[in-house]
Design an enzyme around this catalytic site. Structure first.
Site, PDB file in Angstrom:
ATOM      1  N   ASP A   1      -6.739  66.505  -8.063  1.00  0.00           N
ATOM      2  CA  ASP A   1      -8.201  66.647  -8.206  1.00  0.00           C
ATOM      3  C   ASP A   1      -8.670  66.173  -9.581  1.00  0.00           C
ATOM      4  O   ASP A   1      -9.309  66.913 -10.331  1.00  0.00           O
ATOM      5  CB  ASP A   1      -8.631  68.097  -7.987  1.00  0.00           C
TER       6      ASP A   1
ATOM      7  N   GLU B   1     -14.640  66.852   1.998  1.00  0.00           N
ATOM      8  CA  GLU B   1     -14.698  67.603   0.741  1.00  0.00           C
ATOM      9  C   GLU B   1     -14.796  66.646  -0.437  1.00  0.00           C
ATOM     10  O   GLU B   1     -14.909  65.436  -0.282  1.00  0.00           O
ATOM     11  CB  GLU B   1     -13.481  68.503   0.592  1.00  0.00           C
TER      12      GLU B   1
END
Length: 337
Positions: A60, A226
């Site tokens: 991430d 997402e």
């Protein structure tokens, strides 16, 4: 059914992310192609990540350009992991934003100091970092804000909760991304699975929520979507998201999708004109060869080009930093080279 699937996959994602970071090793990347002038025709044409060296085990990732022209990267980890680079190629560990723990987030993390998916922007003479706190499989989640004038380890001050989701909500407050529109207004997009990607308005002086605006800007009917990031270029706001399965090592099917709008709050549509709130999205990067599950993307406008940062998995299951450049075709749609 969709809600159960979202919880199950979210749990797998975060658990596998932690494992992948522990085993991250090697430099199995190749130079990205240069001089590309046309968009690739299909998955087989997707370039490998550009060469990166040093500390490249990430999950991430989010990157900000510093006032000095260097790079600050933050990613999922205990207290939020930090890395720095002088040239966007060699990366060095820089500790953690919160080396002494995150007690204020423990109500969402079940006592863990592991924080997810930070987002960094340099504005108003300081860094604003939004980050999420949750537990595997739960949408009892909170997005917090921290600020720092230097970005260095231990220099971050927690500014408190920005927005939270509860188990009774149909959305999930994780994966935040700050966007500043062309009028100087601040918005935060966020979300994962559930009912999709959301957006709220922020106060430009505090960085906290302002008013009650609440927009739905993308979704797949409870399916796998997402990691939103919004990037403005030449009249369009481009909404990049990740579809499908993260965090399953070499079996990951994460891929980067994009839509665009002339308004920051949407509606966003893909190249075919399908609304992103109805599952639309144009694929610009997916797994190929030994590059598995590229996603959780961030876009930075740099001096040479717009730059796409993401993580991907090697054949061994290690999660590593990927960097490519973005170009735009004659219809102003982005592609990776």
């Amino acid at each position: 059914m969709h809600q159960f699937r979202a919880r199950s996959t979210r749990s797998t994602r975060r658990l596998q992310a932690a494992v992948a970071l522990l085993v991250a090793a090697g430099l199995a990347v190749s130079p990205a192609a240069s001089g590309t002038t046309t968009a690739p025709d299909g998955v087989a044409a997707y370039p490998n990540p550009g060469v990166v060296t040093g500390s490249i085990g990430v999950h991430d990732p989010e990157v900000a350009k510093t006032p000095a022209g260097t790079y600050l990267l933050a990613h999922t980890g205990d207290g939020i992991s930090l890395k720095t680079s002088l040239d966007r190629t060699q990366w060095n560990n820089a500790g953690a934003a919160f080396p002494n723990g995150v007690s204020w987030a423990h109500a969402y993390t079940n006592g863990s100091n592991n924080l997810w998916a930070p987002d960094i922007t340099y504005a108003n003479g300081r860094y604003y970092m939004y980050y999420s706190a949750s537990t595997f499989g739960s949408n009892h989640s909170g997005i917090f804000l921290a600020t720092s004038t230097t970005g260095a380890q231990g220099s971050w001050t927690n500014q408190g909760l920005v927005i939270e989701s509860r188990t009774s909500d149909s959305w999930n407050a994780i994966d935040p991304n700050l966007v500043i529109d062309q009028s100087g207004r601040w918005y935060l997009s966020f979300g994962s699975f559930w009912s999709g990607i959301k957006m709220i308005r922020l106060d430009t002086s505090t960085g906290k929520r302002s008013g009650t605006e609440f927009h739905s800007i993308a979704g797949r009917g409870g399916g796998a979507i997402e990691a939103p990031t919004i990037h403005y270029r030449n009249g369009y706001y481009y909404l990049f998201v990740s579809f499908d399965a993260c965090c399953q090592g070499a079996n990951s099917t994460y891929r980067v999708m994009v839509g665009r709008s002339t308004s920051v709050t949407g509606p966003y549509v893909d190249r075919a004109g399908t609304a992103m709130t109805a599952g639309g999205g144009t694929e610009i990067l997916a797994g190929h060869g030994s590059i598995h599950g590229p996603g959780h993307e961030a876009v930075l406008a740099d001096n040479d080009a717009d730059v796409l940062f993401y993580h991907y998995y090697t054949d061994s299951g290690a999660s590593q930093l990927g960097i490519n450049l973005l170009a735009y075709d004659g219809a102003a749609w982005p592609y990776v080279y």
